[in-house]
Design a protein around this motif. Structure first.
Motif, PDB file in Angstrom:
ATOM      1  N   ASP A 261       0.864  -1.179   0.000  1.00 55.76           N
ATOM      2  CA  ASP A 261       0.000   0.000   0.000  1.00 55.76           C
ATOM      3  C   ASP A 261       0.903   1.233   0.000  1.00 55.76           C
ATOM      4  O   ASP A 261       2.006   1.201   0.554  1.00 55.76           O
TER       5      ASP A 261
ATOM      6  N   LEU B   6       2.600  11.217  -1.349  1.00 55.15           N
ATOM      7  CA  LEU B   6       3.666  11.325  -0.355  1.00 55.15           C
ATOM      8  C   LEU B   6       4.721  10.238  -0.465  1.00 55.15           C
ATOM      9  O   LEU B   6       5.873  10.433  -0.076  1.00 55.15           O
TER      10      LEU B   6
ATOM     11  N   LYS C 197      13.119   1.716   4.481  1.00 56.06           N
ATOM     12  CA  LYS C 197      12.331   0.855   5.368  1.00 56.06           C
ATOM     13  C   LYS C 197      11.691   1.608   6.516  1.00 56.06           C
ATOM     14  O   LYS C 197      10.798   1.088   7.170  1.00 56.06           O
TER      15      LYS C 197
ATOM     16  N   VAL D  43       9.696   6.065   4.460  1.00 54.83           N
ATOM     17  CA  VAL D  43       8.831   6.276   3.292  1.00 54.83           C
ATOM     18  C   VAL D  43       7.483   5.583   3.508  1.00 54.83           C
ATOM     19  O   VAL D  43       7.403   4.495   4.078  1.00 54.83           O
TER      20      VAL D  43
ATOM     21  N   LEU E 140       5.051   3.379   2.927  1.00 53.99           N
ATOM     22  CA  LEU E 140       4.780   2.106   2.257  1.00 53.99           C
ATOM     23  C   LEU E 140       4.405   1.093   3.331  1.00 53.99           C
ATOM     24  O   LEU E 140       4.991   1.092   4.413  1.00 53.99           O
ATOM     25  N   TRP E 141       3.424   0.257   3.026  1.00 55.21           N
ATOM     26  CA  TRP E 141       2.970  -0.734   4.009  1.00 55.21           C
ATOM     27  C   TRP E 141       2.787  -2.076   3.305  1.00 55.21           C
ATOM     28  O   TRP E 141       2.091  -2.173   2.287  1.00 55.21           O
ATOM     29  N   LYS E 142       3.364  -3.139   3.902  1.00 52.74           N
ATOM     30  CA  LYS E 142       3.301  -4.477   3.308  1.00 52.74           C
ATOM     31  C   LYS E 142       2.206  -5.321   3.959  1.00 52.74           C
ATOM     32  O   LYS E 142       2.084  -5.357   5.179  1.00 52.74           O
TER      33      LYS E 142
ATOM     34  N   TRP F 187      -0.945  -7.601   7.937  1.00 55.24           N
ATOM     35  CA  TRP F 187      -0.036  -6.484   7.671  1.00 55.24           C
ATOM     36  C   TRP F 187       1.271  -6.738   8.403  1.00 55.24           C
ATOM     37  O   TRP F 187       1.272  -7.171   9.556  1.00 55.24           O
TER      38      TRP F 187
ATOM     39  N   PRO G  20       6.550  -3.446  11.756  1.00 60.75           N
ATOM     40  CA  PRO G  20       7.927  -2.940  11.627  1.00 60.75           C
ATOM     41  C   PRO G  20       8.874  -3.747  12.513  1.00 60.75           C
ATOM     42  O   PRO G  20       8.490  -4.213  13.571  1.00 60.75           O
TER      43      PRO G  20
ATOM     44  N   SER H 104      -7.327  10.980   5.359  1.00 68.59           N
ATOM     45  CA  SER H 104      -7.078   9.795   4.529  1.00 68.59           C
ATOM     46  C   SER H 104      -6.429   8.719   5.392  1.00 68.59           C
ATOM     47  O   SER H 104      -5.669   9.015   6.318  1.00 68.59           O
TER      48      SER H 104
ATOM     49  N   PHE I 213      -4.627   4.646   5.654  1.00 69.89           N
ATOM     50  CA  PHE I 213      -3.804   3.691   4.908  1.00 69.89           C
ATOM     51  C   PHE I 213      -3.620   2.390   5.684  1.00 69.89           C
ATOM     52  O   PHE I 213      -3.720   2.365   6.910  1.00 69.89           O
ATOM     53  N   ALA I 214      -3.329   1.312   4.899  1.00 74.57           N
ATOM     54  CA  ALA I 214      -3.025  -0.017   5.446  1.00 74.57           C
ATOM     55  C   ALA I 214      -4.150  -0.465   6.391  1.00 74.57           C
ATOM     56  O   ALA I 214      -5.325  -0.317   6.057  1.00 74.57           O
ATOM     57  N   TRP I 215      -3.807  -0.997   7.589  1.00 70.02           N
ATOM     58  CA  TRP I 215      -4.881  -1.538   8.430  1.00 70.02           C
ATOM     59  C   TRP I 215      -5.772  -0.458   9.028  1.00 70.02           C
ATOM     60  O   TRP I 215      -6.901  -0.742   9.438  1.00 70.02           O
TER      61      TRP I 215
ATOM     62  N   ARG J  76      -7.031   1.958   7.203  1.00 69.63           N
ATOM     63  CA  ARG J  76      -8.071   2.045   6.166  1.00 69.63           C
ATOM     64  C   ARG J  76      -9.006   0.836   6.242  1.00 69.63           C
ATOM     65  O   ARG J  76     -10.234   0.991   6.145  1.00 69.63           O
TER      66      ARG J  76
ATOM     67  N   ARG K  76       0.288   3.370  18.100  1.00 74.21           N
ATOM     68  CA  ARG K  76       0.622   2.669  16.850  1.00 74.21           C
ATOM     69  C   ARG K  76       0.204   3.484  15.619  1.00 74.21           C
ATOM     70  O   ARG K  76       0.270   2.991  14.502  1.00 74.21           O
TER      71      ARG K  76
ATOM     72  N   ALA L 119       0.543  12.414   8.960  1.00 76.55           N
ATOM     73  CA  ALA L 119       1.166  13.440   8.121  1.00 76.55           C
ATOM     74  C   ALA L 119       0.142  14.550   7.928  1.00 76.55           C
ATOM     75  O   ALA L 119      -1.041  14.288   7.674  1.00 76.55           O
TER      76      ALA L 119
ATOM     77  N   GLY M 293       1.131  16.483   3.883  1.00 75.67           N
ATOM     78  CA  GLY M 293       2.314  15.900   3.259  1.00 75.67           C
ATOM     79  C   GLY M 293       3.545  15.829   4.120  1.00 75.67           C
ATOM     80  O   GLY M 293       4.540  15.239   3.716  1.00 75.67           O
TER      81      GLY M 293
ATOM     82  N   GLU N 121      -5.302  18.481   4.717  1.00 72.91           N
ATOM     83  CA  GLU N 121      -5.400  17.028   4.733  1.00 72.91           C
ATOM     84  C   GLU N 121      -4.535  16.438   5.833  1.00 72.91           C
ATOM     85  O   GLU N 121      -3.379  16.823   5.998  1.00 72.91           O
TER      86      GLU N 121
ATOM     87  N   ALA O 115      -3.268  12.625   6.985  1.00 72.52           N
ATOM     88  CA  ALA O 115      -3.205  11.200   6.691  1.00 72.52           C
ATOM     89  C   ALA O 115      -2.884  10.465   7.983  1.00 72.52           C
ATOM     90  O   ALA O 115      -2.012  10.902   8.748  1.00 72.52           O
TER      91      ALA O 115
ATOM     92  N   PHE P  35      -2.024   6.535   9.629  1.00 74.09           N
ATOM     93  CA  PHE P  35      -1.540   5.250   9.136  1.00 74.09           C
ATOM     94  C   PHE P  35      -0.666   4.570  10.176  1.00 74.09           C
ATOM     95  O   PHE P  35      -0.202   5.215  11.117  1.00 74.09           O
TER      96      PHE P  35
ATOM     97  N   PRO Q  31       2.877   2.494  11.481  1.00 76.64           N
ATOM     98  CA  PRO Q  31       4.298   2.637  11.151  1.00 76.64           C
ATOM     99  C   PRO Q  31       4.601   1.964   9.800  1.00 76.64           C
ATOM    100  O   PRO Q  31       4.010   0.930   9.472  1.00 76.64           O
ATOM    101  N   VAL Q  32       5.503   2.553   9.029  1.00 83.56           N
ATOM    102  CA  VAL Q  32       5.731   2.089   7.663  1.00 83.56           C
ATOM    103  C   VAL Q  32       6.577   0.809   7.627  1.00 83.56           C
ATOM    104  O   VAL Q  32       7.348   0.532   8.543  1.00 83.56           O
ATOM    105  N   THR Q  33       6.421   0.042   6.535  1.00 85.70           N
ATOM    106  CA  THR Q  33       7.139  -1.239   6.404  1.00 85.70           C
ATOM    107  C   THR Q  33       7.577  -1.482   4.971  1.00 85.70           C
ATOM    108  O   THR Q  33       7.413  -2.568   4.437  1.00 85.70           O
TER     109      THR Q  33
END
Lengths: 146, 85
Positions: free
Chosen positions: A47, A52, A113, A116, A118-120, A131, A134, B6, B8-10, B12, B54, B58, B61, B75, B77, B79, B81-83
């Motif tokens: 995702d 962004l 990692k 940015v 991005l989510w796996k 999901w 991290p 907005s 994202f991920a879980w 959303r 958790r 943003a 942006g 806006e 966002a 979400f 933590p990123v992975t």
């Protein structure tokens, strides 16, 4: 030359390397991340944020270019649905000398990692989907560059 | 004040929607109070925002801390933590 892309289509590593190498740089370091096929994984879904994610990758690329003497930099991340063996991420960093190319390449993959958007999500043969959480180790690696 | 959110991920998945426009009640002035308000608003919000530690955010942006003010934002966002990478 800095090239940054976020794309749902397959990453053509050979074509990207040709494009990147067009300048005839002294040393090119590369990192290719592929979807692991272990544990009956059938799909990896990435995702992303429509604006962004690319902006964050662009910022990382420019930070690398400010920090090391780079002749060319390519940073491509695939998003959407992928199968085991597919290329998720490609980092190419070139410099007149190998030490700077290798350091920039490692910085970029470490920071991708943690910095940015991005989510796996993993989906397995039995239908389970989860999901990815991290990893602490990723943050430790990323912080080495502060 | 209307604000676009907005997810994202879980976040959303648990909200069941990717984005919405909300009218903020008085007292919702930063990321932390926004997340608390969404958690208290309805059942899906409770599922998505039960663990505020958790949640990352943003604002227009730029990555934002829980204490970051959202007055004037267009806006936000929200979400996990990123992975990536």
């Amino acid at each position: 030359m800095i090239r940054v892309a976020v794309q749902p289509s397959a990453i053509d590593v050979a074509a990207e390397l040709d494009l990147h190498d067009a300048g005839g740089h002294g040393a090119t370091a590369s990192f290719i991340g592929r979807v692991r096929g272990e544990g009956d994984l059938v799909e990896l879904f990435l995702d992303h944020h429509p604006a962004l994610t690319g902006a964050g990758m662009g910022e990382l690329a420019h930070r690398a270019a400010d920090r090391w003497n780079l002749a060319a930099l390519t940073l491509i991340h695939r998003v959407g649905s992928m199968a085991p063996g597919d290329t998720i991420v490609l980092v190419l960093a070139s410099s007149p000398h190998r030490a700077e190319a290798l350091a920039a390449c490692e910085f970029l993959i470490d920071r991708l990692k943690t910095d940015v958007m991005l989510w796996k999500r993993e989906r397995f043969a039995d239908g389970r989907a989860a999901w990815v959480e991290p990893r602490e180790g990723d943050h430790g690696r990323a912080e080495r560059w502060d | 004040m209307a604000l676009n959110l907005s997810y994202f991920a879980w976040v959303r998945e648990r909200m069941g929607i990717a984005e919405e426009s909300v009218a903020l009640p008085a007292g919702v002035t930063d990321i932390a109070s926004l997340v608390a308000w969404l958690a208290a608003r309805d059942e899906r919000g409770a599922r998505a925002f039960a663990q505020p530690e958790r949640i990352r955010a943003a604002i227009d942006g730029n990555m934002a801390a829980p204490g970051a003010a959202i007055g004037g934002a267009r806006e936000v966002a929200l979400f996990p933590p990123v992975t990536g990478g």
